[in-house]
Design an enzyme around this catalytic site. Sequence first.
Site, PDB file in Angstrom:
ATOM      1  N   SER A  43       0.277  -1.409   0.062  1.00 51.60           N
ATOM      2  CA  SER A  43       0.002   0.263   0.018  1.00 51.60           C
ATOM      3  C   SER A  43       0.828   1.414  -0.096  1.00 51.60           C
ATOM      4  O   SER A  43       0.476   2.390  -0.110  1.00 51.60           O
ATOM      5  CB  SER A  43      -0.890  -0.507   1.193  1.00 51.60           C
ATOM      6  OG  SER A  43      -0.009  -0.398   2.617  1.00 51.60           O
ATOM      7  N   HIS A  82       1.057   4.556   7.512  1.00 54.93           N
ATOM      8  CA  HIS A  82       0.176   5.102   5.882  1.00 54.93           C
ATOM      9  C   HIS A  82       1.279   6.241   6.067  1.00 54.93           C
ATOM     10  O   HIS A  82       0.959   6.971   6.760  1.00 54.93           O
ATOM     11  CB  HIS A  82      -0.905   4.902   5.234  1.00 54.93           C
ATOM     12  CG  HIS A  82      -1.383   3.581   5.272  1.00 54.93           C
ATOM     13  ND1 HIS A  82      -2.915   2.997   5.094  1.00 54.93           N
ATOM     14  CD2 HIS A  82      -1.061   2.761   4.417  1.00 54.93           C
ATOM     15  CE1 HIS A  82      -2.466   2.276   4.951  1.00 54.93           C
ATOM     16  NE2 HIS A  82      -2.019   1.416   4.577  1.00 54.93           N
ATOM     17  N   ASP A 110      -7.600   6.912   4.380  1.00 56.03           N
ATOM     18  CA  ASP A 110      -8.322   4.688   5.354  1.00 56.03           C
ATOM     19  C   ASP A 110      -9.125   5.223   6.229  1.00 56.03           C
ATOM     20  O   ASP A 110      -8.732   4.698   7.121  1.00 56.03           O
ATOM     21  CB  ASP A 110      -6.371   5.501   6.362  1.00 56.03           C
ATOM     22  CG  ASP A 110      -5.579   4.811   5.459  1.00 56.03           C
ATOM     23  OD1 ASP A 110      -4.001   5.244   6.238  1.00 56.03           O
ATOM     24  OD2 ASP A 110      -5.730   4.477   4.013  1.00 56.03           O
TER      25      ASP A 110
END
Lengths: 150, 225
Positions: A43, A82, A110
């Site tokens: 990701s 992230h 997210d």
Amino acid sequence: MIRRLLHEIFPALWLISAAIIGHANLRLVTNCSDYVMVVSSESMEPALYRGDLIFLWNREEQVHAGDIPVVWFDGRELPMVHRAIEVHHEIDTNCTHAILTKGDNNLFDDVVLYPVGRNHVYREEVKGSVRGYVPFIGHLILFVKSWIVL
Amino acid sequence: MSATTKIAVHSLSDLKNTTDDALPNYLHSLKFKQIYTQTDIRLALGYTAVAISGALFYFDWKLGWDATKAYTAPAVAAYFLLNGAFTYWIWFVEKGAVYEGEGKTGKIQVRSSTKKHIPIYEVDVTYTPAPTTSNPPQTIHIRAPFTRWFTSDGYFVAKPFQQWLASEVPVIGAADPNNVVEEIGRGSESESSFNVSGTNAIDILQQLKAGGNQPGAGSGRRRKA
């Protein structure tokens, strides 16, 4: 006899204790419970690839947009690594600032991954920010983990 | 009495360690009682540090990082302090001490060392002849090549080692007169520094005469059969 035994086993015990204290020292210095982690998903490509070993630092009070915080919600088995795309300061008395994250390789932010009813991450849930990485080495750990699971 | 374990003759550390292990055994056979104070302090320092790290690990594993975070810094600081004290003790207090003990003939402390790549056993012996309350301590430095008590294929032979010690160190020689060889030679050397006062000059002269222990003597003279 006992002295001799204590004398002979001491070097091995000393090595183990040095490793334990070294680990504790690094935790103190970085202010992270887990200062080394392995990226296990795609990701965050191309910034971080699956199998990269990342090093964390948690001594900065402020998380800035562009940082890569490691977010670990209570009760979740694994953390999330992230990028912070929005940071809002002094939201309310419960937290100093709120962060919105998104994987570089994801289409959307997210929010769907957060606990129900939440649309931001709190600073207290950030376990550290990525400060460096070593590529590929983490594949060995991922392999061992998958082998253990099997 | 000879060792049945073979060691590598080219390993200086093996030579030294085997010789160091033989020394307390020999002195015990002469009824010397070993004093363990320095050893006990070293073990106490080392194991306290190990115990602190063990406790830190255990409580972190049981209670988690957040609960033990406040105790981690003091534990790490205590560990480093204890390790520093431990290192200081080994380097500056024990200084290679192999044996410390007391017997009927006096008190003795033995420190051994070797120089890099040189197969010579160097020993600093501090001894106080009996009665220890009225005699001052004396220090001598003796050395001999390992070839005196190791065979060419790596077996330790106790007899020449015991003879060397008994001949060079008066307190050991007095406890083991059978192993005193009058003209100890074959590469051994000794240097002595004597603490001479008005009351013990005659005793020291008698010790020198009995042990054949003269500065620079010994090398190149054949040993009597």
